[in-house]
Design a protein around this motif. Sequence first.
Motif, short mmCIF file in Angstrom:
data_model
loop_
_atom_site.label_atom_id
_atom_site.label_comp_id
_atom_site.label_asym_id
_atom_site.label_seq_id
_atom_site.Cartn_x
_atom_site.Cartn_y
_atom_site.Cartn_z
N PRO A 323 -26.19 -19.63 5.37
CA PRO A 323 -26.14 -18.61 6.29
C PRO A 323 -24.86 -16.94 6.25
N LEU A 324 -24.10 -17.54 5.05
CA LEU A 324 -22.70 -17.03 5.45
C LEU A 324 -23.55 -16.25 4.25
N LEU A 325 -24.08 -16.46 3.14
CA LEU A 325 -24.20 -15.60 2.00
C LEU A 325 -24.09 -14.14 2.07
N PRO A 326 -24.79 -13.19 2.96
CA PRO A 326 -24.74 -11.44 2.68
C PRO A 326 -22.97 -11.06 3.38
N ALA A 327 -22.52 -12.09 4.06
CA ALA A 327 -21.17 -11.75 3.96
C ALA A 327 -19.98 -12.56 3.46
N LEU A 328 -20.60 -12.88 1.85
CA LEU A 328 -19.41 -12.76 1.47
C LEU A 328 -19.36 -12.07 0.34
N ASP A 329 -18.35 -10.87 -0.62
CA ASP A 329 -18.02 -10.47 -1.74
C ASP A 329 -18.85 -10.97 -2.57
N TRP A 330 -18.89 -11.89 -2.96
CA TRP A 330 -18.67 -13.17 -4.52
C TRP A 330 -19.72 -14.25 -3.68
N ALA A 331 -20.52 -14.70 -4.24
CA ALA A 331 -21.03 -15.96 -4.19
C ALA A 331 -20.93 -16.59 -5.17
N GLY A 481 2.57 -22.37 9.39
CA GLY A 481 2.65 -21.60 10.88
C GLY A 481 2.60 -22.80 11.65
N ILE A 482 2.33 -23.83 11.19
CA ILE A 482 1.82 -25.12 12.63
C ILE A 482 3.04 -25.71 12.88
N PRO A 483 4.24 -26.10 13.73
CA PRO A 483 4.61 -26.96 14.12
C PRO A 483 4.70 -28.02 13.67
N GLU A 484 6.00 -29.24 13.48
CA GLU A 484 5.50 -30.42 12.78
C GLU A 484 5.03 -31.78 13.97
N THR A 485 5.37 -31.10 14.93
CA THR A 485 5.42 -31.83 15.98
C THR A 485 3.87 -32.40 16.24
N PHE A 486 2.86 -30.82 15.59
CA PHE A 486 1.64 -31.07 15.71
C PHE A 486 0.90 -31.91 14.64
N TRP A 487 1.34 -31.82 13.35
CA TRP A 487 0.86 -32.10 12.61
C TRP A 487 0.17 -33.44 12.65
N ALA A 488 0.73 -34.34 13.52
CA ALA A 488 -0.23 -35.51 13.97
C ALA A 488 -0.90 -35.93 15.45
N THR A 489 -1.05 -34.53 15.53
CA THR A 489 -1.70 -34.72 17.09
C THR A 489 -3.32 -34.14 16.25
N PRO A 490 -3.97 -35.73 16.78
CA PRO A 490 -5.54 -35.25 16.90
C PRO A 490 -6.58 -33.76 17.07
N ALA A 491 -6.42 -33.14 16.61
CA ALA A 491 -7.86 -32.34 16.68
C ALA A 491 -9.38 -31.85 16.61
N ARG A 492 -10.40 -31.23 17.04
CA ARG A 492 -11.53 -31.49 17.07
C ARG A 492 -12.00 -30.03 16.15
N ALA A 493 -12.78 -29.98 14.90
CA ALA A 493 -13.47 -28.25 15.45
C ALA A 493 -14.79 -28.13 15.73
N TYR A 494 -15.11 -27.03 16.10
CA TYR A 494 -15.85 -26.56 16.93
C TYR A 494 -17.87 -26.66 16.08
N LEU A 495 -18.35 -26.11 16.61
CA LEU A 495 -19.39 -27.30 16.37
C LEU A 495 -20.24 -25.50 16.14
N THR A 496 -20.74 -24.78 14.74
CA THR A 496 -21.02 -23.30 14.89
C THR A 496 -22.16 -23.80 14.40
N PRO A 497 -23.35 -23.35 15.19
CA PRO A 497 -24.98 -23.14 15.13
C PRO A 497 -24.97 -22.21 13.74
N VAL A 498 -25.99 -22.78 13.69
CA VAL A 498 -26.55 -21.51 11.83
C VAL A 498 -26.56 -19.86 12.16
N GLY A 499 -27.09 -20.18 14.16
CA GLY A 499 -27.62 -18.09 14.69
C GLY A 499 -26.04 -17.98 15.05
#
Length: 682
Positions: A323-331, A481-499
Amino acid sequence: MPRHAAAHPEAAASTLTLDANQHAGGPIDYLFHRVKPYLPPWLLGAGVGMLSFPAHAMWGNSAGGGVGLTLASVGLSGVTWWAGKATSAQRRLHSAITVVLGSTWFTAAALAGPTAGPLPSLFFLTLPTVAVSWNARQILRINPEGTANSADKGLLEKVGLAKTMVTSATVQPNKASFELQLPGGELTPDDVSKALPRLAGALKVAKNAVRMTPDADDSSRATLTVVPNDLLKAGARYPGPSHPGGSIADPIHLGIYEDGAHLAAFFPGDPAAHRNAMHLLVMGMTGSGKSEGGITILTEAITRRDVIVWASDPAKAEQTLGPLLPALDWAALTMDDTKAMITALRAAIPARTSWLAKYGYKQWEPACAETQADGSPGMPYLLAWFEEAAKTIRETDDDVFTGIAQEARSAGMSLVISLQRASGSQISTDTRASLGSSLVFGLRDERDAGFALPEDALDAGAAPHAWKDKKPGYCYLAANGIPETFWATPARAYLTPVGDTEWAVAAFAGVRAQCDSVTAKAAANAVGPAFTGRTRYPLPALDADPDETGVYDQEADMHGDFDYDLNPDSETAEDDGDGWIDPEAELPDVEDVVEIAPPRIPPRTRVGKNEAQRIMIELLDAFEDEGRTVVGPADFMEYCDRFNRSRSWVSGEVAAMVADGRLRETDETGRYEIVPLQAIAA
């Protein structure tokens, strides 16, 4: 006011409100409120004295009553001593003595009468003494200063942190933080880190729900954080570009932390913030959501005005980057193109650093992408992303990225290497050390975690191996750029649909930068047609347009439903000449009615285990008949509608085939060589 209360105005306000309510009834109510916790032993003693009168009336002249009361007194004392086994020795002895004194006096009073002989004097001497002894014990147990006698002492002693004091606590709806004062010279934050698994077990929470952050200025202090409930379970859909049309220097929002805060990363450096440019290692086992997290980052990047993206994936080709290919300068989707891209990157580094030096830039900044004082065009940032980099390293050299990682920061470039396992056999330790930042998803074991996360994050409680592939998208970010106090804090990446990705590709086509002449010339001189003849992909057709500012319409797209008129001046639009549609205008008469039958979707049925295993074997035979020599779980999942089983089940069946000798492991993770049946029989 306590120091921790002052730091939290809401808590301080609640405390003041409570005090005001307590004082509102006047001094008598206040005194009763203060005395009430200490009344039970006095009330119990008074009750014993009052019950002695009816007891004497009933059993005063009864020999049987005397025997019964004596036996009851002895039995009650024995039960008290037995029940106190689970308490401290002092409390057990104190309880037993209290029961012996009380039951002995009651037996004597019931038989002889409460007013007989010395019994009244003994009552008024013994009752206050025993009651005050329990009051004193209660007062000493309450410790507002947080000393070692606090209620937390037992738990901390149990996990090996004796003499540790809890000096303050902050409690939020799903998060509790405790300031720990360690005994100087006896314990350090490292000891707290080693005790975290035991603490998690004692508190009955997940292993990575307990974390520790050492005090940067005092090695005898640390902060213990406990998050009992996992608020990341529901996940979150990508909400759209965080800085549409902005600079790549703005933070890249790729997910959420467990408290709802944005999970953000920074690629270019910032001298004002004392932040270097970021090279990123993305790591996660199959099924952990690593590729999905990468898609979200790249979707964010292609909405910025001053960055070009070179991306490679010779393993999966268009499967991930499609889905990203048209936006890449070089794939680069083949190994030859990937090798050419690496060569071009090496050639671009000195060319770009020379340009930066010429115009007085010590490192890349957003002004570099603007037209310069002499009228020459600017130079955008370059993001070089290598997906499934293990294949690239295996077919080139484990040191192939080392030089780029060591030199590219000063050239306005960021290198991203994404792979499943960053062990020494997959990537050189020099390259891994030069990357500096890491985005880590679920891993197979603790050893794998040590390849990607800093020791500080692991010591603080980061445990991606606790997720494995059971919680896709869960991750840790330890980055510049991320404070070390956050390095061990769990997170979850967004779900990005193809659309959503396709929308960003098309909607921001006019915003994205083109490759600058400096980088293009260096790449062309280095690899020739591999760069100048690189494939350019057409933009996808959109079902919607962004508004005039180019801002992503979150509300519409959250439902996957764009309903904009792409051409308000078309013949089918009724307007007043300036593109505006009159909502009051009457609709034209209906001329034709077309009935469309709803699609018939056969219900999916879950076949039995034996049937599903038979289908797996048939598929493997079919793969072999087609001439395939290497397969993996993904190949079987393409036919999942035949057995309707989860990926984890399919992976388990593949592992069983390996154990049976029908498949053989290869150097590539998740890929297995088919062993012919004749070879097995032989």
